[in-house]
Each structure stands twice: as C-alpha cells, then as structure tokens.
Design an enzyme around this catalytic site. Structure first.
Site, short mmCIF file in Angstrom:
data_model
loop_
_atom_site.label_atom_id
_atom_site.label_comp_id
_atom_site.label_asym_id
_atom_site.label_seq_id
_atom_site.Cartn_x
_atom_site.Cartn_y
_atom_site.Cartn_z
N GLY A 62 0.80 -1.22 0.00
CA GLY A 62 0.00 0.00 0.00
C GLY A 62 0.82 1.26 0.00
O GLY A 62 0.37 2.30 -0.48
N PHE A 112 -8.96 3.59 -0.79
CA PHE A 112 -8.36 3.74 -2.12
C PHE A 112 -9.06 2.89 -3.18
O PHE A 112 -9.29 3.34 -4.29
CB PHE A 112 -6.87 3.37 -2.08
CG PHE A 112 -6.00 4.43 -1.51
CD1 PHE A 112 -5.85 5.65 -2.14
CD2 PHE A 112 -5.30 4.22 -0.33
CE1 PHE A 112 -5.04 6.64 -1.63
CE2 PHE A 112 -4.48 5.20 0.21
CZ PHE A 112 -4.35 6.41 -0.45
N GLY A 113 -9.33 1.63 -2.86
CA GLY A 113 -9.98 0.78 -3.84
C GLY A 113 -9.05 0.22 -4.90
O GLY A 113 -9.39 0.17 -6.08
N PHE A 114 -7.85 -0.20 -4.47
CA PHE A 114 -6.88 -0.84 -5.39
C PHE A 114 -6.54 0.05 -6.58
O PHE A 114 -6.48 -0.42 -7.72
CB PHE A 114 -7.42 -2.18 -5.89
CG PHE A 114 -7.28 -3.33 -4.92
CD1 PHE A 114 -6.61 -3.19 -3.72
CD2 PHE A 114 -7.84 -4.57 -5.22
CE1 PHE A 114 -6.49 -4.26 -2.83
CE2 PHE A 114 -7.72 -5.64 -4.35
CZ PHE A 114 -7.05 -5.48 -3.15
N ASN A 169 -4.44 -10.97 -1.56
CA ASN A 169 -5.13 -9.99 -0.71
C ASN A 169 -6.64 -10.09 -0.93
O ASN A 169 -7.18 -9.51 -1.88
CB ASN A 169 -4.64 -8.58 -1.03
CG ASN A 169 -5.26 -7.53 -0.13
OD1 ASN A 169 -6.07 -7.83 0.74
ND2 ASN A 169 -4.88 -6.28 -0.33
N SER A 172 -9.05 -6.56 1.74
CA SER A 172 -9.28 -5.12 1.68
C SER A 172 -10.78 -4.85 1.79
O SER A 172 -11.58 -5.48 1.11
CB SER A 172 -8.76 -4.55 0.35
OG SER A 172 -9.21 -3.21 0.19
N ASN A 174 -12.20 -2.17 0.76
CA ASN A 174 -12.51 -1.06 -0.13
C ASN A 174 -12.88 -1.47 -1.55
O ASN A 174 -13.13 -0.62 -2.40
CB ASN A 174 -11.32 -0.10 -0.18
CG ASN A 174 -11.00 0.45 1.19
OD1 ASN A 174 -11.90 0.84 1.92
ND2 ASN A 174 -9.73 0.47 1.55
N THR A 175 -12.89 -2.77 -1.83
CA THR A 175 -13.42 -3.29 -3.09
C THR A 175 -14.64 -4.13 -2.74
O THR A 175 -14.55 -5.09 -1.98
CB THR A 175 -12.37 -4.16 -3.81
OG1 THR A 175 -11.25 -3.34 -4.16
CG2 THR A 175 -12.95 -4.77 -5.07
N ASN A 239 -5.04 -7.15 7.77
CA ASN A 239 -5.33 -5.95 7.00
C ASN A 239 -6.02 -4.93 7.90
O ASN A 239 -6.04 -5.08 9.12
CB ASN A 239 -6.21 -6.31 5.78
CG ASN A 239 -5.97 -5.41 4.58
OD1 ASN A 239 -5.79 -4.20 4.73
ND2 ASN A 239 -5.97 -5.99 3.40
N THR A 240 -6.61 -3.91 7.31
CA THR A 240 -7.28 -2.85 8.06
C THR A 240 -8.62 -3.33 8.61
O THR A 240 -9.18 -4.33 8.17
CB THR A 240 -7.50 -1.62 7.18
OG1 THR A 240 -8.28 -2.01 6.02
CG2 THR A 240 -6.19 -1.04 6.71
N GLY A 260 -3.20 1.59 11.85
CA GLY A 260 -2.46 2.35 12.85
C GLY A 260 -2.69 1.85 14.27
O GLY A 260 -3.15 0.72 14.50
N GLY A 289 -0.68 -1.72 13.56
CA GLY A 289 -0.40 -0.89 14.72
C GLY A 289 1.02 -0.91 15.23
O GLY A 289 1.28 -0.38 16.32
#
Length: 352
Positions: A62, A112-114, A169, A172, A174-175, A239-240, A260, A289
């Site tokens: 990322g 972001f979405g890749f 991955n 994520s 975001n997709t 991941n997040t 984080g 983190g």
C-alpha cells in the site's frame, strides 16, 4: 529523528494526505530519505518461508502501490518490502478524498480501492528491481472483473518471475464484496488457481494470504484449515479494520479501512489465535499498529516470524525503521534469545 526529517514531516502534515504520500514517494525516488542500508545482526537475521531476511521488519503493501520507489525502499533498512496491490488492468480507485489522517488516534483511514497502474507497468518496474533486497507483491483483483479469483492468478503469472514472494489480498474492505472470497469454498478455489500458477513458475516463490482483523473464531479456524490444505507459505495478520471503537479524531466516521495504533491489540489477538490454530505449522506475519520495537517484539512473541508496518511511518518517518530494528535487537539480547526464531510464539497466551 533528524531535524530535516522533523521539518519535512511537519510540512507534509499541512498537505492533503494523498498529496503528502505522493511527495514521500518522490523523495524516495530522489534519494533524499534516510538510507541506513541493510540493518542486521546475528540475532536479527532470520528466515521466513525459505526467504533469508536481514531482519524481520518489513514494509506492508500500500505504501508503494506501483513499485516506483524500490531503490529508495531497498536502502531504508527494511528486512523485506511488499509493493502493490497490483491488478490485471489499471484502475483509478475510488473518488477522492480517500485517505484521512487520524492524528489524535495515531491512525489513518483509507478507501483507495486498489488504485494502481496495472500489472504490465508494475511488472516492467519489478523486472528492474534492485539486487539483494527481498521484494514481494500484493496481488489484487479489478473491481469490474467477472472472475476475481482468476485476476490473482493472472497477476502472479506476469509478475512472479520478478519478485521473491506474493500475497493474495482478499481482505481489503474497499473493493465491494472482495472479503467474500475469505469464505471456505471461494478461498479454496482462488488459492488453488494461484498455487497452480506458482507451480509453473521457473522459480516457485512463497505465497502468503492476507486476512482481515474482523473475523470471528469460527472464520479464523476455517481460514487456518484452508491455508493448510492449500499449502500456502504463510498468513499475514492483518489488513485494516472496519471497527471504529474508541476513536477521537473528527475523521472517525469516514468509510474505509482503519490502520495504525487502534488496530494493534485487535490484530495481535488474531495473530495469536492463528498461531494457536496452526500450531506453528504455517509461518505468520504480524501487521497492524506496529510503531515501536516493543510492539514488533510483542507480535513476534505472539507468533509472528516477521512483522510489517506502514501507518506508523506517517507519524514517525523512515527513521522509525532503524529505531525499531535496533530496538528489537536490544530486546532479543535482553531476554537471552540468540535469534528472532527463538522468540517466535513464546507469549501467545497473553493474547488468547
């Protein structure tokens, strides 16, 4: 942290986060960032799924999505670097703004979405990668793809000859519906296709699976079972997260994945649970983190053979890499470990 880096970070904080990120990549390309070179010692040198690492601290995917700053990152002191995610076709990602600093929480949210330049451009850059560094690629799928599982295999087939490891991955947030691929049947089919491509490479490389931190115990047990059956080389946890518990920043309500400091405990619990489920049979990479040597050490003792970071660099700069690596060396020496491998999994109980 040097005065120049301190002033540089303050200047970047005044900019939109995505603009600041672009300037950080540019600084790496220009060679004006800290470059301590390989950081290692007899205690720090270790292996991960057959990869020889000078130290166990890696850069998470990322940061350098398009593999445009490989030379600078290879000199930054990391034990290994993961770039991407790469998808078969270029895609712009989600509309801006899509990256938010949560300074009060030591965190970030991205959606972001890749976004990336596509596999052809990224493969061309990876083919010219610096020698000696351990570099891997995060594999992704196009948002509009009719066969996302096949996308992962396509990226590996094109880029596999130019990297030392690859990461599937499916975690994520975001997709749309990407995380659905973490289910048993979908994941088995996806990994089966990827591992077929891996077997056909002239130099078969380790393949890791990156999972979400928001899975319950039943889902983690299922993933551990599938990972073992598919004979993947390791699991990256995690991941997040979509969780927003306890955040103070005014940006806390933004959609996307949270990374984080707030992710540390959650991701480490998942890591320890996987260590328990797999019984040490599958190497684990701890991410989420990590901002200090003590946190990297905690991940290792919870079961990680190596660790990764990304968001902490937003607040600590690249000098943080040397601070964590040298601090980890001191912690291993303090506790009488001759090497990293001896410390792996020595304190999973704290997190279970």
């Amino acid at each position: 942290m040097s005065l120049i880096e301190t002033l540089g970070l303050k200047a970047l904080y005044r900019l939109d986060p995505e603009t600041a990120h672009g300037l950080a990549i540019r600084a790496l390309q220009m060679g004006v960032t800290p470059a301590p070179g390989p950081l290692t010692s007899p205690r720090l040198a270790t292996t991960l799924a057959g990869l020889s690492l000078p130290n166990p601290l890696g850069l998470a995917a990322g940061f350098d999505k398009n593999a445009t700053a490989l030379a600078g990152l290879a000199r930054a002191g990391f034990g290994f670097v993961e770039v991407g995610a790469a998808t078969p076709l270029p895609q712009p990602g989600n509309p801006k703004p899509r990256l938010f600093r949560l300074t009060e929480d030591g965190a970030a949210i991205n959606r972001f979405g890749f976004n990336n330049d596509g596999v052809e451009a990224i493969a061309t850059r990876l083919a010219k990668r610096p020698k000696g560094a351990v570099i891997g690629l995060n594999l992704g799928a196009n948002k509009t793809s009719e066969d996302r599982a096949a996308d992962f295999a396509r990226v590996l087939a094109r880029c596999g000859p130019h990297v030392d490891f690859a990461t599937v991955n499916v975690s994520s947030p975001n997709t749309e519906r990407l995380r659905d691929l973490q289910g048993r049947e979908a994941l088995m089919a996806l990994l089966g296709g990827v591992m077929e491509v891996r077997a056909d490479l002239a130099r078969p490389i380790p393949v890791f699976l990156k999972i979400a931190p928001d899975l319950d115990d039943a889902a983690l047990a299922e993933i551990a079972e599938v990972a073992g059956a598919a004979r993947i080389s390791g699991i990256i946890a995690t991941n997040t997260t979509l969780d927003r518990t306890g955040l103070r920043s005014p940006h806390h309500g933004e959609a996307g994945g949270l990374s984080g400091a707030p992710l540390f405990a959650r991701s480490t619990r998942v890591l320890a649970r996987l260590a328990d489920l797999t019984g040490g049979e599958i190497p684990l990479i701890g991410v989420g983190g990590v901002a200090t040597a003590e946190q990297a050490y905690a991940k290792i003792k919870a079961g990680a053979s190596a660790v990764q970071l990304y968001t902490a660099l937003v607040f600590g700069g690249l000098t943080l890499v040397k601070e964590i690596v040298t601090g980890l060396d001191h912690l291993l020496a303090r506790d009488g470990f001759a090497n990293v491998a001896e410390a792996v999994g020595t304190d999973t109980e704290t997190w279970l």
